[in-house]
Write an enzyme that holds these catalytic residues in place. Structure first.
Site, short mmCIF file in Angstrom:
data_model
loop_
_atom_site.label_atom_id
_atom_site.label_comp_id
_atom_site.label_asym_id
_atom_site.label_seq_id
_atom_site.Cartn_x
_atom_site.Cartn_y
_atom_site.Cartn_z
N SER A 16 1.00 6.55 11.49
CA SER A 16 2.27 7.02 12.06
C SER A 16 2.26 6.97 13.58
O SER A 16 3.06 7.63 14.24
CB SER A 16 2.54 8.45 11.58
N ASN B 294 -3.36 11.54 8.04
CA ASN B 294 -4.17 10.31 8.00
C ASN B 294 -4.87 10.07 9.33
O ASN B 294 -5.99 9.55 9.37
CB ASN B 294 -3.34 9.12 7.51
N GLU C 123 3.79 15.22 1.06
CA GLU C 123 3.72 14.18 0.01
C GLU C 123 3.16 14.77 -1.28
O GLU C 123 3.68 14.53 -2.38
CB GLU C 123 2.83 13.02 0.47
N CYS D 208 8.27 6.06 0.80
CA CYS D 208 7.44 4.85 0.75
C CYS D 208 7.23 4.43 -0.72
O CYS D 208 6.95 5.28 -1.57
CB CYS D 208 6.08 5.14 1.39
N CYS E 291 -3.12 4.18 -0.95
CA CYS E 291 -2.51 2.91 -0.54
C CYS E 291 -3.49 2.11 0.31
O CYS E 291 -4.38 2.66 0.95
CB CYS E 291 -1.19 3.15 0.17
N THR F 9 -1.66 9.53 -1.31
CA THR F 9 -1.81 8.13 -0.89
C THR F 9 -2.73 7.97 0.32
O THR F 9 -3.35 6.93 0.48
CB THR F 9 -0.44 7.52 -0.53
#
Ligand code: SF4
Length: 275
Positions: A259, A218, A124, A94, A188, A160
């Protein structure tokens, strides 16, 4: 039953892009493999497998074909190994993750001790740590930030998908750790928007259902935030919706991680509407 959807929910830009790139890579001439699950959603991974996109956990598993780097990104050694083995590459990192990786590398190159605010076990964060080079560390709690030593120069970046509110608290603990601090808030907007919309809706309903992979960081964070406002259930599919949840409530809110595919959100929404 009154059923409300959060204003922002489901697939984010980076995940949509990664899935599109993966699907575009399917070709009769070569095999494609995602390095790890393309997203933290088992149902989507199964659907891609049906389309002919395999999954590997290590580059050692293949000698040919195309490797799809997922939205979480990877460290520099993975690109080097892909090249060394002569494999094809579809890079679905990303752009927001790339920005965090580049920020960490730049800070390290400029002589800053890099601290990543995030979960060191998340792929990540592992990729950002690798770009920052040796010596970079990750902190996930205020206690871990408290335990850091003093540094000459301190550069901070964030995972993020980290909670904006928690990032602020953790950073406030680090302000005394150096007299030369650079803070790059690489959270983000997709994460912020989904979290803000989830919290807002959770404050207006009797119960929240958060839809998404249990292995999705997330989605789990959305569930934690909603839980602070009202009774919350984190589910992966509509099959998990239970009749007894609805016995004493009138309003239900639904949100979903970045997701979570649209078709799963729709199934949950329709099932709740029938209660
Ligand atoms: S949550 Fe944000 S950083 Fe992560 S893949 Fe989606 S758009 Fe990219």
């Amino acid at each position: 039953m009154e059923v409300y959807l959060a204003e922002n929910l489901g697939f984010c830009y980076g995940v949509k892009r990664a899935i599109q790139l993966a699907e575009d890579s399917v070709s009769p001439d070569t095999c494609s493999y995602t390095l790890g699950s393309i997203i933290h959603n088992p149902q989507m991974v199964a659907r891609l497998a049906e389309e002919g996109i395999g999954k590997i956990e290590s580059l050692d598993e293949i000698q040919s074909g195309t490797v799809i780097v997922r939205s979480h990104g990877v460290g520099p050694h993975v690109y080097a190994k892909i090249e060394e083995k002569g494999l094809g590459l579809v890079d679905a990192t990303c752009p927001h993750v790339r920005k965090a990786q580049n920020a960490a590398k730049q800070l390290a190159d400029d002589g800053y001790q890099v601290v990543i605010v995030g979960d060191k076990n998340h792929p990540e964060v592992r990729s950002i740590l690798e770009w920052a080079g040796e010596g970079a560390v990750a902190v996930n709690t205020e206690e871990e930030a408290d335990a850091l030593p003093r540094y000459g120069r301190l550069g901070i970046v964030s995972q993020t998908t980290f909670s904006g509110a928690k990032f602020k608290k953790i950073v406030s603990k680090m302000l005394e750790r150096s007299s030369d601090i650079r803070i790059l808030r690489t959270i983000c907007t997709a994460t912020d928007q989904r979290q803000a919309a989830a919290v807002k809706l959770a404050g207006q309903v009797d119960m929240m259902i958060v839809v998404g992979g249990r292995n999705s960081a997330n989605t789990t964070k959305l569930a934690q935030l909603c839980q602070e406002k009202c009774k919350t259930y984190h589910i992966e599919t509509a099959d998990e919706v239970c009749d007894e949840w609805f016995a004493t409530i009138k309003k239900i809110g639904i949100t979903a991680g970045a997701s979570t595919p649209d078709w799963i959100i729709k199934e949950v929404y329709e099932k709740c509407q029938k209660k």
